[in-house]
Design a protein around this motif. Structure first.
Motif, mmCIF file in Angstrom:
data_model
loop_
_atom_site.group_PDB
_atom_site.id
_atom_site.type_symbol
_atom_site.label_atom_id
_atom_site.label_comp_id
_atom_site.label_asym_id
_atom_site.label_seq_id
_atom_site.Cartn_x
_atom_site.Cartn_y
_atom_site.Cartn_z
ATOM 1 N N LEU A 1 -13.474 33.659 -12.635
ATOM 2 C CA LEU A 1 -13.495 32.605 -13.655
ATOM 3 C C LEU A 1 -14.908 32.085 -13.857
ATOM 4 O O LEU A 1 -15.285 31.703 -14.969
ATOM 5 N N ALA A 2 -15.681 32.052 -12.786
ATOM 6 C CA ALA A 2 -17.058 31.587 -12.893
ATOM 7 C C ALA A 2 -17.859 32.491 -13.830
ATOM 8 O O ALA A 2 -18.647 32.013 -14.654
ATOM 9 N N LEU A 3 -17.660 33.804 -13.727
ATOM 10 C CA LEU A 3 -18.355 34.732 -14.615
ATOM 11 C C LEU A 3 -17.967 34.458 -16.064
ATOM 12 O O LEU A 3 -18.830 34.430 -16.951
ATOM 13 N N LEU A 4 -16.680 34.254 -16.302
ATOM 14 C CA LEU A 4 -16.235 33.921 -17.656
ATOM 15 C C LEU A 4 -16.900 32.642 -18.136
ATOM 16 O O LEU A 4 -17.350 32.551 -19.289
ATOM 17 N N GLY A 5 -16.979 31.644 -17.250
ATOM 18 C CA GLY A 5 -17.610 30.388 -17.627
ATOM 19 C C GLY A 5 -19.079 30.545 -17.969
ATOM 20 O O GLY A 5 -19.558 30.009 -18.966
ATOM 21 N N TYR A 6 -19.804 31.282 -17.129
ATOM 22 C CA TYR A 6 -21.228 31.490 -17.390
ATOM 23 C C TYR A 6 -21.450 32.290 -18.681
ATOM 24 O O TYR A 6 -22.380 32.008 -19.450
ATOM 25 N N CYS A 7 -20.603 33.282 -18.923
ATOM 26 C CA CYS A 7 -20.741 34.098 -20.132
ATOM 27 C C CYS A 7 -20.453 33.268 -21.381
ATOM 28 O O CYS A 7 -21.180 33.350 -22.380
ATOM 29 N N VAL A 8 -19.399 32.470 -21.320
ATOM 30 C CA VAL A 8 -19.042 31.616 -22.454
ATOM 31 C C VAL A 8 -20.167 30.625 -22.751
ATOM 32 O O VAL A 8 -20.571 30.433 -23.911
ATOM 33 N N ALA A 9 -20.686 29.990 -21.700
ATOM 34 C CA ALA A 9 -21.761 29.013 -21.887
ATOM 35 C C ALA A 9 -23.025 29.681 -22.429
ATOM 36 O O ALA A 9 -23.687 29.153 -23.334
ATOM 37 N N SER A 10 -23.377 30.844 -21.884
ATOM 38 C CA SER A 10 -24.577 31.551 -22.337
ATOM 39 C C SER A 10 -24.471 31.939 -23.808
ATOM 40 O O SER A 10 -25.429 31.801 -24.578
ATOM 41 N N SER A 11 -23.302 32.415 -24.216
ATOM 42 C CA SER A 11 -23.096 32.803 -25.613
ATOM 43 C C SER A 11 -23.227 31.596 -26.532
ATOM 44 O O SER A 11 -23.838 31.670 -27.607
ATOM 45 N N ALA A 12 -22.647 30.464 -26.111
ATOM 46 C CA ALA A 12 -22.746 29.243 -26.922
ATOM 47 C C ALA A 12 -24.200 28.797 -27.051
ATOM 48 O O ALA A 12 -24.624 28.327 -28.123
ATOM 49 N N LEU A 13 -24.978 28.949 -26.000
ATOM 50 C CA LEU A 13 -26.389 28.551 -26.041
ATOM 51 C C LEU A 13 -27.191 29.442 -26.989
ATOM 52 O O LEU A 13 -28.135 28.980 -27.629
ATOM 53 N N ILE A 14 -26.816 30.705 -27.084
ATOM 54 C CA ILE A 14 -27.464 31.593 -28.057
ATOM 55 C C ILE A 14 -27.200 31.101 -29.476
ATOM 56 O O ILE A 14 -28.109 31.032 -30.320
ATOM 57 N N VAL A 15 -25.956 30.741 -29.754
ATOM 58 C CA VAL A 15 -25.603 30.226 -31.077
ATOM 59 C C VAL A 15 -26.369 28.932 -31.361
ATOM 60 O O VAL A 15 -26.898 28.735 -32.462
ATOM 61 N N GLN B 1 -31.383 23.035 -37.971
ATOM 62 C CA GLN B 1 -31.593 21.769 -37.272
ATOM 63 C C GLN B 1 -30.288 21.005 -37.082
ATOM 64 O O GLN B 1 -30.221 19.787 -37.256
ATOM 65 N N ILE B 2 -29.246 21.724 -36.715
ATOM 66 C CA ILE B 2 -27.974 21.115 -36.348
ATOM 67 C C ILE B 2 -27.412 21.864 -35.148
ATOM 68 O O ILE B 2 -27.692 23.047 -34.952
ATOM 69 N N ILE B 3 -26.630 21.153 -34.348
ATOM 70 C CA ILE B 3 -25.915 21.767 -33.230
ATOM 71 C C ILE B 3 -24.430 21.495 -33.451
ATOM 72 O O ILE B 3 -23.980 20.358 -33.298
ATOM 73 N N PRO B 4 -23.652 22.499 -33.834
ATOM 74 C CA PRO B 4 -22.221 22.283 -34.075
ATOM 75 C C PRO B 4 -21.526 21.747 -32.833
ATOM 76 O O PRO B 4 -21.798 22.184 -31.710
ATOM 77 N N ASP B 5 -20.631 20.792 -33.030
ATOM 78 C CA ASP B 5 -19.901 20.224 -31.899
ATOM 79 C C ASP B 5 -19.136 21.285 -31.124
ATOM 80 O O ASP B 5 -18.981 21.182 -29.904
ATOM 81 N N SER B 6 -18.666 22.304 -31.823
ATOM 82 C CA SER B 6 -17.892 23.344 -31.150
ATOM 83 C C SER B 6 -18.705 24.065 -30.086
ATOM 84 O O SER B 6 -18.152 24.568 -29.097
ATOM 85 N N MET B 7 -20.032 24.087 -30.247
ATOM 86 C CA MET B 7 -20.866 24.819 -29.302
ATOM 87 C C MET B 7 -21.115 24.031 -28.016
ATOM 88 O O MET B 7 -21.052 24.582 -26.916
#
Length: 272
Positions: A113-127, A136-142
């Protein structure tokens, strides 16, 4: 009967899993490109097929192979021959690399689950990086996705070690520490910080804990200063444009995942 080297077998299995993690990372990176394009425009990313941003022609399945389609098409649309931004393969490659790094260095080459968490967070940070850089906006979903990643990492910690109150306190304090500091700066300087930056660092605080989120802020600030230093040769009219802080913070968060603990241990060792 031939004898099998168990260690070699396990190593080979982990390498094979790493290859699959990379491939899945490129596929998910293709989805990130959809988010980066559609979220700022308010388009529904869950419905409708992919299309060329220039001619709006729907793309076929053979146009959508991550990395390979862009290379084989020479970076151009198959239908209108317009140039396709290199950002698309960059996002796909970057997401795949970050997933593999998380698999190898953060999760000891184990699926969890930790790997899934890190992957999800990393992908969101790319977006966050690419959307905030351009719009110049950060969507709340991210930032919510980063927080979900932190929750998954914490659940894995509970499964592995049981409830440790110091760990929970670290994450809760981390949620408020840097975000409160940025909120104060925003109030003092009247809009000096964006609301998206504040919420992003709150989510990062739960993901990283209070010590490491401070390191993430430091990394982000240093990267921001270096960026301004590199661009100081630009005209004053260009320098007056608002510089988004989100990309620097996102980069700092990613760096903190891998370097905060070694950096803090080195610093503490100087005084012990």
């Amino acid at each position: 009967m031939p004898e099998y080297n168990v260690e070699a077998y396990l190593l080979g299995l982990k390498i094979l899993i790493g290859v699959f993690v990379f491939l899945f990372g490129t596929v998910f990176g293709s989805f990130l490109n959809v988010l980066i394009y559609r979220l700022p425009l308010g388009l529904n990313f869950a419905k409708g097929s992919s299309f060329c941003p220039k001619c709006k022609h729907p793309l076929k399945w053979y146009d959508l192979f991550p990395l390979f389609s862009w290379i084989f098409l020479g970076g151009k649309c198959r239908y209108c021959k317009a140039k396709i931004s290199p950002i698309y393969p960059v996002v796909e490659s970057l997401n795949a690399v970050l997933w593999v790094l998380a698999y190898v260095f953060l999760c000891n080459a184990e699926l969890s689950l930790a790997l899934l968490g890190y992957c999800v967070a990393s992908s969101a940070l790319i977006v966050v990086f690419f959307i905030d850089w351009k719009h110049q906006i950060i969507p709340d979903s991210m930032w919510v996705t980063v927080l979900v990643g932190g929750v998954l990492v914490y659940i894995q910690q509970l499964l592995d070690h049981g409830f440790v109150w110091q760990e929970l306190v670290s994450r809760v304090v981390g949620f408020f520490l840097v975000s409160a500091l940025l909120l104060i700066l925003d109030l003092v300087y009247k809009g000096g910080m964006g609301g998206g930056d504040i919420k992003l660092m709150a989510a990062a605080g739960f993901l990283l804990g209070w010590r490491n989120v401070l390191v993430a802020l430091m990394f982000g600030a240093v990267i921001g200063v270096l960026y301004l230093g590199v661009t100081k040769s630009l005209k004053k009219s260009e320098m007056k444009k608002q510089v988004p802080f989100g990309p620097h913070l996102a980069t700092g968060i990613v760096l903190s995942l891998y370097f905060a603990d070694p950096l803090l241990n080195w610093y503490i060792g100087l005084w012990s």
